[in-house]
Design a protein around this motif. Structure first.
Motif, PDB file in Angstrom:
ATOM      1  N   ARG A 125       0.896  -0.881  -0.104  1.00 52.88           N
ATOM      2  CA  ARG A 125       0.126  -0.105   0.001  1.00 52.88           C
ATOM      3  C   ARG A 125       0.665   1.267   0.462  1.00 52.88           C
ATOM      4  O   ARG A 125       2.030   1.006   0.527  1.00 52.88           O
ATOM      5  CB  ARG A 125      -0.839  -0.207   1.202  1.00 52.88           C
ATOM      6  N   THR A 126       0.516   1.911  -0.411  1.00 55.01           N
ATOM      7  CA  THR A 126       1.020   4.077  -0.410  1.00 55.01           C
ATOM      8  C   THR A 126       0.800   4.618   0.739  1.00 55.01           C
ATOM      9  O   THR A 126      -0.715   4.583   1.142  1.00 55.01           O
ATOM     10  CB  THR A 126       1.095   4.440  -1.965  1.00 55.01           C
ATOM     11  N   PHE A 127       1.829   5.041   1.038  1.00 52.60           N
ATOM     12  CA  PHE A 127       1.554   5.587   2.640  1.00 52.60           C
ATOM     13  C   PHE A 127       1.723   7.281   2.226  1.00 52.60           C
ATOM     14  O   PHE A 127       1.742   7.813   3.226  1.00 52.60           O
ATOM     15  CB  PHE A 127       2.082   5.104   3.386  1.00 52.60           C
ATOM     16  N   MET A 170       3.331   8.593   9.005  1.00 52.30           N
ATOM     17  CA  MET A 170       4.624   7.534   9.420  1.00 52.30           C
ATOM     18  C   MET A 170       5.632   7.568  10.257  1.00 52.30           C
ATOM     19  O   MET A 170       5.339   9.103  10.683  1.00 52.30           O
ATOM     20  CB  MET A 170       5.487   6.333   8.475  1.00 52.30           C
ATOM     21  N   GLY A 171       5.792   7.376  11.381  1.00 55.43           N
ATOM     22  CA  GLY A 171       6.075   7.179  12.430  1.00 55.43           C
ATOM     23  C   GLY A 171       7.055   5.888  13.265  1.00 55.43           C
ATOM     24  O   GLY A 171       7.070   4.112  12.284  1.00 55.43           O
ATOM     25  N   GLU A 176      13.735  15.008  20.605  1.00 57.93           N
ATOM     26  CA  GLU A 176      13.647  16.248  20.130  1.00 57.93           C
ATOM     27  C   GLU A 176      15.174  17.006  19.846  1.00 57.93           C
ATOM     28  O   GLU A 176      15.830  17.282  21.262  1.00 57.93           O
ATOM     29  CB  GLU A 176      12.949  17.123  20.370  1.00 57.93           C
ATOM     30  N   GLY A 177      16.192  17.403  18.916  1.00 58.24           N
ATOM     31  CA  GLY A 177      17.322  17.708  18.569  1.00 58.24           C
ATOM     32  C   GLY A 177      18.210  16.847  18.107  1.00 58.24           C
ATOM     33  O   GLY A 177      19.459  17.471  17.543  1.00 58.24           O
ATOM     34  N   ARG A 178      17.984  15.674  18.763  1.00 62.47           N
ATOM     35  CA  ARG A 178      18.595  14.381  18.590  1.00 62.47           C
ATOM     36  C   ARG A 178      18.536  13.702  17.053  1.00 62.47           C
ATOM     37  O   ARG A 178      19.481  12.825  16.656  1.00 62.47           O
ATOM     38  CB  ARG A 178      19.325  13.739  19.982  1.00 62.47           C
ATOM     39  N   PHE A 179      17.562  13.420  17.178  1.00 66.44           N
ATOM     40  CA  PHE A 179      16.865  12.577  16.471  1.00 66.44           C
ATOM     41  C   PHE A 179      16.028  13.419  14.839  1.00 66.44           C
ATOM     42  O   PHE A 179      15.394  14.570  15.182  1.00 66.44           O
ATOM     43  CB  PHE A 179      16.051  11.535  16.658  1.00 66.44           C
ATOM     44  N   THR A 180      16.247  12.970  13.657  1.00 65.06           N
ATOM     45  CA  THR A 180      15.457  13.054  12.537  1.00 65.06           C
ATOM     46  C   THR A 180      14.592  12.212  11.875  1.00 65.06           C
ATOM     47  O   THR A 180      15.407  11.428  11.317  1.00 65.06           O
ATOM     48  CB  THR A 180      16.739  14.547  11.345  1.00 65.06           C
ATOM     49  N   ILE A 181      13.559  12.404  11.148  1.00 62.90           N
ATOM     50  CA  ILE A 181      13.026  11.422  10.924  1.00 62.90           C
ATOM     51  C   ILE A 181      12.246  12.374   9.310  1.00 62.90           C
ATOM     52  O   ILE A 181      12.485  13.472   8.845  1.00 62.90           O
ATOM     53  CB  ILE A 181      11.080  11.769  11.038  1.00 62.90           C
ATOM     54  N   SER A 182      12.334  11.595   8.674  1.00 63.52           N
ATOM     55  CA  SER A 182      12.805  12.039   7.181  1.00 63.52           C
ATOM     56  C   SER A 182      12.045  10.846   6.089  1.00 63.52           C
ATOM     57  O   SER A 182      11.637  10.163   6.305  1.00 63.52           O
ATOM     58  CB  SER A 182      13.787  12.756   6.561  1.00 63.52           C
ATOM     59  N   ARG A 183      11.733  10.959   5.539  1.00 61.26           N
ATOM     60  CA  ARG A 183      10.158  10.220   4.558  1.00 61.26           C
ATOM     61  C   ARG A 183      10.956  10.292   2.534  1.00 61.26           C
ATOM     62  O   ARG A 183      11.138  11.439   2.286  1.00 61.26           O
ATOM     63  CB  ARG A 183       9.439  10.014   4.641  1.00 61.26           C
ATOM     64  N   ASN A 184      10.817   9.067   2.158  1.00 59.71           N
ATOM     65  CA  ASN A 184      10.980   9.930   0.486  1.00 59.71           C
ATOM     66  C   ASN A 184       9.803   8.506   0.372  1.00 59.71           C
ATOM     67  O   ASN A 184       9.303   7.367   0.113  1.00 59.71           O
ATOM     68  CB  ASN A 184      12.242   8.501  -0.082  1.00 59.71           C
ATOM     69  N   ASN A 185       8.434   9.325  -0.177  1.00 64.74           N
ATOM     70  CA  ASN A 185       7.085   9.131  -0.970  1.00 64.74           C
ATOM     71  C   ASN A 185       7.761   8.103  -2.158  1.00 64.74           C
ATOM     72  O   ASN A 185       6.677   7.266  -2.503  1.00 64.74           O
ATOM     73  CB  ASN A 185       6.463   9.849  -1.000  1.00 64.74           C
ATOM     74  N   SER A 217       0.041   5.075   9.593  1.00 64.62           N
ATOM     75  CA  SER A 217      -1.522   5.268  10.199  1.00 64.62           C
ATOM     76  C   SER A 217      -1.599   5.175   8.447  1.00 64.62           C
ATOM     77  O   SER A 217      -1.391   5.949   7.793  1.00 64.62           O
ATOM     78  CB  SER A 217      -1.822   6.304  11.082  1.00 64.62           C
ATOM     79  N   VAL A 218      -3.056   4.942   9.282  1.00 66.13           N
ATOM     80  CA  VAL A 218      -4.420   5.805   7.360  1.00 66.13           C
ATOM     81  C   VAL A 218      -4.196   7.605   7.871  1.00 66.13           C
ATOM     82  O   VAL A 218      -5.215   8.073   6.457  1.00 66.13           O
ATOM     83  CB  VAL A 218      -5.764   4.486   7.566  1.00 66.13           C
TER      84      VAL A 218
END
Length: 124
Positions: A27-29, A34-35, A65-74, A99-100
Motif C-alpha cells: 500500500r502507498t503511504f 508514518m512514525g 527532539e534535537g537529536r533524531f530526525t525523521i524523513s521520508r521518501n514518498n 497510519s491511515v
C-alpha cells in the motif's frame, strides 16, 4: 498485504549515530502518517517521531527532539530515522508504524500497521 520492514539497527557507542530505514509495501503511504516508536525491556512502547503529508510536517518525542530526525521518501514508500548523539537510554527495539490518517499521531493506537522492529543498543 501491507508490510513494513525495518533495517539499520545495531550496537554502537554513546555519541555515535545510526540511521534506521523502513520500507513499506502492499500500500502507498505517501499522504499518510508514518512514525517510529521504541520499546525498552520492561517499559511501555514510547513514541519517537512521526511525519505526515509533506516533509516539513514532523513531530518528535521530548526525549529525542534535537537529536533524531525523521524523513521520508514518498517515491520509495519509505521512512527513515537519523539518530545522532545516541545515549545508553536510547537502547530499545525500534518499530516503524503507518497510519491511515494524515495528521500528527502520537499514540500507538492511531497506527494501523507495524513492522517487526529492529534492535538498537547503545553502550556507554
Amino acid at each position: 498485504q501491507v508490510r513494513l520492514v525495518e533495517s539499520g539497527g545495531g550496537s554502537v557507542q554513546a555519541g555515535d549515530s545510526l540511521r534506521l530505514s523502513c520500507a513499506a509495501s502492499g500500500r502507498t503511504f505517501s499522504t499518510n502518517t508514518m512514525g517510529w516508536f521504541r520499546q525498552a525491556p520492561g517499559k511501555e512502547r514510547e513514541f519517537v517521531a512521526c511525519a505526515w503529508w509533506v516533509a516539513d510536517n514532523t513531530y518528535y518525542g521530548d526525549s529525542v527532539e534535537g537529536r533524531f530526525t525523521i524523513s521520508r521518501n514518498n517515491a520509495k514508500n519509505a521512512v527513515y530515522l537519523q539518530m545522532n548523539n545516541l545515549k545508553p537510554e536510547d537502547t530499545a527495539i525500534y518499530y516503524c508504524a503507518a497510519s491511515v490518517l494524515s495528521q500528527k499521531v502520537r499514540g500507538h493506537g492511531g497506527y494501523d500497521y507495524w513492522g517487526q522492529g529492529t534492535q538498537v543498543t547503545v553502550s556507554s
